[in-house]
Structure formats: C-alpha cells, structure tokens
Design an enzyme around this catalytic site. Structure first.
Site, PDB file in Angstrom:
ATOM      1  N   HIS A 190     -27.131  30.035 -38.084  1.00  0.00           N
ATOM      2  CA  HIS A 190     -27.432  31.062 -39.083  1.00  0.00           C
ATOM      3  C   HIS A 190     -28.254  32.232 -38.545  1.00  0.00           C
ATOM      4  O   HIS A 190     -28.444  33.215 -39.248  1.00  0.00           O
ATOM      5  CB  HIS A 190     -28.185  30.433 -40.262  1.00  0.00           C
ATOM      6  CG  HIS A 190     -27.408  29.384 -40.999  1.00  0.00           C
ATOM      7  ND1 HIS A 190     -27.415  28.058 -40.631  1.00  0.00           N
ATOM      8  CD2 HIS A 190     -26.581  29.469 -42.073  1.00  0.00           C
ATOM      9  CE1 HIS A 190     -26.658  27.359 -41.446  1.00  0.00           C
ATOM     10  NE2 HIS A 190     -26.131  28.191 -42.330  1.00  0.00           N
TER      11      HIS A 190
ATOM     12  N   SER B  75     -61.001  37.192 -37.826  1.00  0.00           N
ATOM     13  CA  SER B  75     -61.560  37.448 -39.149  1.00  0.00           C
ATOM     14  C   SER B  75     -60.822  38.581 -39.855  1.00  0.00           C
ATOM     15  O   SER B  75     -59.605  38.551 -40.006  1.00  0.00           O
ATOM     16  CB  SER B  75     -63.065  37.730 -39.025  1.00  0.00           C
ATOM     17  OG  SER B  75     -63.676  37.783 -40.293  1.00  0.00           O
TER      18      SER B  75
ATOM     19  N   ASP C 269     -66.191  26.792 -41.051  1.00  0.00           N
ATOM     20  CA  ASP C 269     -66.275  28.211 -41.386  1.00  0.00           C
ATOM     21  C   ASP C 269     -67.080  28.405 -42.667  1.00  0.00           C
ATOM     22  O   ASP C 269     -66.809  27.794 -43.704  1.00  0.00           O
ATOM     23  CB  ASP C 269     -64.868  28.793 -41.560  1.00  0.00           C
ATOM     24  CG  ASP C 269     -64.850  30.296 -41.385  1.00  0.00           C
ATOM     25  OD1 ASP C 269     -65.684  30.974 -42.013  1.00  0.00           O
ATOM     26  OD2 ASP C 269     -64.005  30.785 -40.620  1.00  0.00           O
TER      27      ASP C 269
END
Length: 524
Positions: free
Chosen positions: A473, A321, A396
């Site tokens: 890269h 949270s 949620d």
C-alpha cells in the site's frame, strides 16, 4: 534703586540678599489676594502663585545642574572615543568589521569571530529570500510569515455577525493583553531581559567554547518578518565518523540558549550541529510568539540546505521541551527531513497552561492560548510521515499536569497516543489503546518488560506484517493494517509500535540528555 535682574543675581551671589530684600518690600506694600484666589493666567508669566512668588533665580541653578550633567556625559563619551581610537586592538577590530561588511569571505568571518561585541553590528549572512526557488515561487513565505495550522473556532455553527463580533471584542482584547504581557514572559522566560543579563557570563563562556574548541561558526540569519536569528554551526563532515555527514538542527527550550543548551548532546555523539536562539533570546531579535518562531525555523532550515549544503535527507530535527513546536513545524513543512527526535516535549499547551493558572481563568486561558500561543505539537507531528522518536522523562516535573510521580499525567504520553492513533487507527482501537496505556503506566524497565512479555509480543511477526503492508500500500499514513486481525494481534502490534516510538529516560526535565541516549528513530 531698581532691583537687579534675575540673571545678575545668579552671576553675583552677593546681590542675592538685596534682591530678596526688595522683593519682601514689594510683597508687603502690594495688596494681598483673598485666600481662595485660584490660579490666574498672568500669574504663570510673572511667577506669582497663591502662596507666594516663583523666582527665576531659583530656576537658573537647575539649568546649571542639567548643563553640568550634559557636559560630563559629553566628556565621558569623548574620553571613551579617544580611548578606543588610541587602542590599536579596537582599531584593528573596526577594520575587520568594516571589511566583513564589504566582503563576507570566510577569512574575514574567521577573523571577526575572534571578537565578542554587540551582535546587532554583525553583518547578515543569509537572507530568507536568498534561495532562487523562493524568488521564483509564489507559494513560499511572505513578509507576513510562513503558514501555520490555525485552530478551529470554539463555537461552530454560530453566525459571525457584527453583533457577535462586538460581544467577543472585550474577550479578545483581554486575551491579547494577557498574551503580550504576562503570558509570553511566562511561556518564554528566556526572553526576559533581567534573566539574560544574569546568564550573560555563562552564555559568553559557552559561545567561546563552541568557537574555540569545536570550531563553531556564528552566523546571522534574516527571517521573513525582519527578525535577526543568532545561529552557531559546527561542521563534522571532515571527520572519520559517519554521523558527521548528518546535520542535527537543535531547537531549545523556553529558557534554553544554543550556548548552553541541548546542542551538547549531538555534539558529543559526533554529529554536525546547527543551533539557533529563539527570537528575543541573546543575539536574536523579536519576541517568541508562534508565528515568529516558525519564521525563524524556516530561515534556519533554508540556511542549512542552501548555504551549508545539506540535503533534507541528511537533516535531523532534534528538540527539547517547548522546542518541539518549531521541530514539528519543520517536519510538517519539510517532509523530506531524515528524522525527528523530541525530548521531554508535549502534545498541546492548553493542559499545561491550565495547570499553573486558577480554575476560574479556564475560559480566558484556553482562549488566549488558542488565539495567540497555540503550540499544537501533536497536530503538526501527525502531518509528518518520517521516523519519529519520543524521549519521556520519568521524573519530569514540568510537562506533568499533577505531580512528577504521576507518570500517566506526562503529556508526552498523549503525544505518543495521538501519533499512533493517526498512523495506525485500526491497531490503536480499543484493545490496542488499552494495552499501550498499561505499558505507559509502568514506572520502571522491569514493569515494562513484564507487560511486554505478558502479551508475548513476537517482534519478527510484527515486522513482517508491517513490511508486507508497506510493500503493498505504500508508506503514506494512515495505515489500515490490523483491520482483519484478532484482538491479540492488535495488542502485539500496538505494544511493538509504542516501544519503537518512545524511549524512557529516568531523569527530571532539565537533566542533560547523555550522548548514548541520543539514538536515531526506528523505521521499516
């Protein structure tokens, strides 16, 4: 016969009747003041008032009551002191406490941990300036605090003149008052004294369980702002489990404590764990503002590295949270940590704050959050180059901006999109962004698998493309992979990366995360 002195009347109650009689005679014989007569200075001295007289004989009993109360309190304090002094267990505790203050050996700490007492008397175990590198470096944190990412000004291009500052002053004062009164307590209800008192029996039981069953070691850390941070360390390096060599630093929610918080998940999974309480929570001092939170997290990481002996490559940051703010700050400030796991976290505080406040307060809420409560998790997370795992709760009810059933309003989605757009901007172009949104909108595993198979995602091909780009890269983000790729290729890569960075957990916000769902993030 002259009237008796006031102190005699208090000492001899039998003279009180004579005292009143003489006063009534004097009052009848003296001229009466006019009805509208105001207070006179001399009346304060003599006790005279417009409606009568204030006698010292009426004041003396109050002093007797106050003196009696003070004597009772002093007697209670003396009895408590005598009781403690005659108690052999208490005298033994004082001896151990004084010995620990003189010599903080492991044996003294082990003996002191057997007692439960006010944490303010606990000796400081680790100081923020203790590492030698901090003393020699000028770029480290000062007593003002560690470095934070500051929000950009709301109005760009405007001259910061004296007149503009005066115009902004009322709004700034209002934002300050709101943040330091209502805002902070709404954002961190665990810092409210009454809530802590109600939870104290549960916290003591959880602390005793960690010490007795898990061999936890409690420690007090002194942050750079002077706050004392309460921590608990459980060492699993001596076990046969390989994950015991890894340390999980747990960052709790806005009403979470390490005694009963998310620390139980990595403990059940077999990891070494370091839990700590927010400033103002339980044994920690201070107030939980973002600067104080970052200062506390800094000394916790330093304690893990320089006192507990863990290398940054062996440290995992785990947050639940609102703990995502300190977790992302630690990942940004200590880029060598092994991984970051964010459970039920969000990208930015402003949308969630606007959800619970009236629409007419939008400007005030936005200004207050940006200036005093700026929890910019996504911005900090994008500064971290290591492995990241996001856990989204499908039911949620806290970090959704509409209703729990609307899974697309979960701010964990925005955290994922911002992370992928920063790391893989070419892949997360229009086609990639659209297909990831479709995948996030799926409300079940069956729907996710259906979208994944519809675009025929070839995981081996995706891995080969990413590994070849990394070999050519380097690992630093952002990557330009997908620049010369077809739209279908970008869709496949976008879905592959989204699935690797976010896992769904069918539960509400406060449901404890099972140990089997605590997994290490994916990395090439």
């Amino acid at each position: 016969v002259p009237p008796p002195a006031p102190f005699l009347s208090s000492l001899y109650p039998c003279l009180e009747f004579q005292n009143d009689f003489y006063r009534s005679c004097i009052r009848r014989s003296s001229p009466q003041p006019p009805p509208n007569l105001a207070w006179r200075p001399e009346s304060l001295y003599s006790g005279e008032r417009a409606g009568g007289y204030l006698s010292l004989s009426k004041v003396v009993p109050f002093s007797h009551y106050a003196g009696t109360l003070l004597l009772l309190l002093a007697g209670v304090a003396c009895l408590r002191g005598i009781g403690r002094w005659t108690n052999p267990q208490y005298r033994q505790f004082i001896t151990i406490l004084e010995a620990t203050h003189r010599n903080q050996s492991s044996e003294n700490k082990r003996q002191l941990a057997k007692y439960n007492f006010d944490f303010r008397s606990w000796p400081v175990d680790f100081h923020w300036e203790e590492p030698s590198s901090r003393k020699e470096s000028r770029g480290g944190p000062s007593r003002r605090g560690v470095a934070l990412l500051r929000p950009e000004p709301l109005h760009r291009g405007t001259a910061d003149t004296l007149l503009n500052r005066v115009k902004k002053l009322p709004c700034q004062i209002t934002s300050y008052l709101v943040a330091h009164t209502l805002g902070r307590r709404m954002l961190y209800p665990g810092s409210v004294y009454l809530l802590q008192k109600a939870l104290m029996p549960v916290l003591l039981q959880g602390q005793a369980r960690l010490v007795e069953e898990c061999n936890g070691r409690r420690a007090k850390l002194l942050a750079c702002d002077g706050n004392e941070i309460d921590t608990m360390f459980v060492d699993r390096r001596g076990t046969a489990e390989p994950q015991g060599q890894k340390l999980v630093i747990c960052c709790e929610g806005n009403a979470g404590f390490y005694e009963v918080g998310c620390i139980s998940t990595p403990l059940e999974a077999g990891y070494s764990v370091l839990g700590w309480n927010h400033p103002g929570f339980a044994g920690s001092t201070g107030v939980p503002f973002p600067q104080n939170e970052a200062n506390a997290m800094d000394v916790v990481v330093q304690f893990a590295i320089h006192r507990l002996g863990f290398q940054p490559q062996d440290i995992i940051i785990y947050a639940w949270s609102i703990g995502g703010f300190t977790a992302t700050w630690a990942a940004m400030s200590y880029p060598d940590v092994s991984a970051v796991i964010l459970d039920a976290s969000f990208d930015d505080l402003v949308p969630l704050a606007l959800k619970v406040m009236p629409d007419s307060w939008k400007g005030l809420v936005t200004r207050t959050v940006r200036q005093h409560l700026n929890l910019n998790n996504a911005e900090q997370l994008c500064r971290y180059l290591g492995p990241v795992l996001l856990i989204r709760r499908t039911k949620d009810e806290i970090i959704t901006t509409t209703v729990p059933e609307d899974i697309m309003s979960n701010r964990g989605n925005d955290l994922l999109l911002k992370l992928l757009q920063h790391r893989y901007p070419r892949v997360m172009a229009e086609e990639g962004l659209q297909v990831v949104r479709q995948w996030l909108e799926a409300s079940s595993q069956l729907e996710e698998a259906s979208i994944y198979s519809r675009w025929e995602v070839e995981e081996d091909w995706c891995l080969s493309v990413l590994r070849s780009y990394q070999a050519e890269h380097g690992p630093d983000f952002p990557w330009s992979v997908g620049e010369d790729m077809s739209a279908d290729g970008r869709r496949q890569l976008a879905l592959f990366l989204a699935r690797k960075h976010l896992h769904n957990f069918e539960a509400t916000h406060c449901t404890p995360l099972p140990a089997q769902n605590f997994q290490m993030p994916w990395h090439l």
